[in-house]
Design a protein around this motif. Structure first.
Motif, PDB file in Angstrom:
ATOM      1  N   HIS A   1     -38.147  29.455  21.851  1.00 18.55           N
ATOM      2  CA  HIS A   1     -37.115  28.678  21.159  1.00 18.55           C
ATOM      3  C   HIS A   1     -37.006  29.017  19.667  1.00 18.55           C
ATOM      4  CE1 HIS A   1     -36.367  26.056  24.638  1.00 18.55           C
ATOM      5  NE2 HIS A   1     -37.666  26.056  24.825  1.00 18.55           N
TER       6      HIS A   1
ATOM      7  N   GLU B   1     -43.841  17.160  27.506  1.00 23.35           N
ATOM      8  CA  GLU B   1     -42.588  16.400  27.438  1.00 23.35           C
ATOM      9  C   GLU B   1     -42.116  16.259  25.997  1.00 23.35           C
ATOM     10  OE1 GLU B   1     -39.265  14.641  28.769  1.00 23.35           O
ATOM     11  OE2 GLU B   1     -40.849  15.474  30.052  1.00 23.35           O
TER      12      GLU B   1
ATOM     13  N   THR C   1     -40.451  19.452  25.185  1.00 23.20           N
ATOM     14  CA  THR C   1     -39.168  19.530  25.893  1.00 23.20           C
ATOM     15  C   THR C   1     -38.100  18.725  25.162  1.00 23.20           C
ATOM     16  OG1 THR C   1     -40.256  19.841  28.035  1.00 23.20           O
ATOM     17  CG2 THR C   1     -37.984  19.045  28.070  1.00 23.20           C
ATOM     18  N   ASN C   2     -38.469  17.542  24.679  1.00 20.13           N
ATOM     19  CA  ASN C   2     -37.510  16.719  23.928  1.00 20.13           C
ATOM     20  C   ASN C   2     -37.104  17.391  22.623  1.00 20.13           C
ATOM     21  OD1 ASN C   2     -37.421  14.666  25.819  1.00 20.13           O
ATOM     22  ND2 ASN C   2     -39.094  13.514  24.880  1.00 20.13           N
TER      23      ASN C   2
ATOM     24  N   ALA D   1     -36.908  20.627  22.145  1.00 17.78           N
ATOM     25  CA  ALA D   1     -35.986  21.707  22.496  1.00 17.78           C
ATOM     26  C   ALA D   1     -34.602  21.175  22.856  1.00 17.78           C
ATOM     27  CB  ALA D   1     -36.560  22.509  23.665  1.00 17.78           C
ATOM     28  N   ARG D   2     -34.548  20.015  23.510  1.00 21.15           N
ATOM     29  CA  ARG D   2     -33.274  19.493  23.992  1.00 21.15           C
ATOM     30  C   ARG D   2     -32.477  18.751  22.919  1.00 21.15           C
ATOM     31  NH1 ARG D   2     -35.153  16.776  29.755  1.00 21.15           N
ATOM     32  NH2 ARG D   2     -35.369  18.716  30.949  1.00 21.15           N
ATOM     33  N   HIS D   3     -33.180  18.018  22.051  1.00 19.94           N
ATOM     34  CA  HIS D   3     -32.461  17.061  21.215  1.00 19.94           C
ATOM     35  C   HIS D   3     -32.701  17.191  19.709  1.00 19.94           C
ATOM     36  CE1 HIS D   3     -31.803  15.091  25.063  1.00 19.94           C
ATOM     37  NE2 HIS D   3     -33.099  14.961  25.236  1.00 19.94           N
TER      38      HIS D   3
ATOM     39  N   HIS E   1     -33.040  19.788  17.394  1.00 20.05           N
ATOM     40  CA  HIS E   1     -32.469  20.795  16.491  1.00 20.05           C
ATOM     41  C   HIS E   1     -33.436  21.083  15.351  1.00 20.05           C
ATOM     42  CE1 HIS E   1     -28.781  20.266  18.734  1.00 20.05           C
ATOM     43  NE2 HIS E   1     -28.758  18.992  18.420  1.00 20.05           N
TER      44      HIS E   1
END
Length: 362
Positions: free
Chosen positions: A246, A275, A278-279, A281-283, A285
């Protein structure tokens, strides 16, 4: 102050129809909450609502000893609280167990104060039947506990399935691809034409790519490093691969010697760490990730921080099951999880686990 429903605060008896006079007796009798007066451990007055709670008629309940209207295990506590109010002239609000005429217990919330009744000290107050509310709360608590047990069971079954699948993928599929690569290498050694050699080299490259994918999938299903190298090594290994994937910069800091965590605690900490990433990477920025591990004689702390957009507590994201899962995993192994804002920006996820009483060891 006189507590009789027929008497005004100044001691005078109100006349019917007097200008500005409040009809206290009518208000008391028609009140939807129970109103009572206790004196000398006996009930001296009860309105219709209070009598209805207990199953008696008002004329049956007046004069009854207090112990007849309270659950046996609550009698001493209720008498003590009444005596304290009389002694200190104070008011108090609490819940207790009343006794219905038919012998069943009822849950009551009462609020009483010290007053003067017929020239003597007494306790006057209001009572609300909260039996139904208590039943709802008990059912809700039972449902929550059942849900937590189900979540724990599902997590356990899922981890068992993940571990089995990881072994199958790594050992079986990985073994097949490795065999294909080795056979292709032998073909390449015997190849005479350029076309055959090129096809064979492509086959070897494809097999190697498949092996890498198998290793990645197997590792994501269940981290082999967790069992063989320990939690800190597994965290560093996963963080390195995550940041490379990422384009994030990472800093890891570990203080103290890692005391023994149970296998369940290690796995829970690793899954929470996964987790959290993962959060990010997803939210989030984010551009940077900071992982901190602190260990003392009593607790293990794992903190994952980022410099992203942070949480918006005023508008929680719908369907955020990951956060719920993280908290439940922490609870299952006796730990706590806090999720908050970092300074000056970003999100901080902190897991705290209790350590066994044994001394620290590698």
């Amino acid at each position: 102050m006189k507590a009789s429903p027929d008497t005004r605060a100044d001691g005078a008896t109100p006349e019917a129809g007097a200008t500005g006079e409040v009809p206290y007796k009518a208000l008391v009798e028609q009140s939807l909450v129970g109103i009572y007066v206790i004196q000398d451990d006996a009930l001296k007055y009860a309105n219709a609502a209070f009598a209805q709670m207990t199953g008696f008629r008002p004329d049956e309940i007046v004069g009854r000893p207090l112990k007849d209207l309270v659950s046996p295990e609550a009698v001493e506590d209720v008498q003590r609280k009444a005596a304290e109010r009389l002694l200190h002239g104070s008011s108090i609000r609490y819940t207790t167990r009343g006794r219905h005429k038919d012998g069943r217990d009822i849950d009551l919330e009462v609020h009483g104060s010290a007053v003067e009744f017929d020239g003597h000290a007494a306790v006057a107050g209001v009572a609300i039947d909260i039996s139904q509310r208590m039943r709802y709360e008990q059912e809700l608590n039972a449902s929550r506990e059942e849900l937590r047990e189900l979540t724990t069971h599902l997590n356990s079954v899922r981890e068992q399935h993940r571990a089995k699948t990881a072994r199958e993928v790594h050992d079986v599929l990985g073994g097949i691809l490795t065999a294909i690569k080795m056979d292709a290498s032998r073909i390449l050694e015997r190849a005479h034409g350029d076309d055959v050699a090129e096809i064979t080299r492509n086959l070897i490259a494809s097999a190697q790519e498949g092996i890498e994918v198998v290793r990645e999938v197997s590792e994501s299903l269940y981290p082999a490093a967790l069992d063989h190298l320990g939690l800190e090594a597994a965290i560093r290994h996963h963080l390195e691969r995550f940041c490379a994937r990422h384009s994030l910069a990472a800093v890891t800091r570990a203080n103290g010697v890692l005391s023994p965590l149970s296998p369940e605690q290690k796995l829970a900490a690793y899954r929470i760490f996964q987790e959290a990433l993962t959060n990010i990477a997803r939210h989030a920025h984010a551009r940077h990730v900071r992982v901190r591990i602190d260990v003392n004689s009593a607790t293990f702390t794992l903190a994952v921080e980022d410099d992203g957009v942070g949480l918006n507590s005023s508008e929680p994201r719908r369907g955020a099951m990951g956060l719920i899962s993280m908290r439940e995993r922490a609870r299952e192994v006796g730990g706590t999880l806090s999720i908050g804002k970092c300074t000056p920006r970003g999100t901080c996820v902190t897991l705290t686990l209790p350590l066994a009483s044994e001394g620290p060891s590698l």
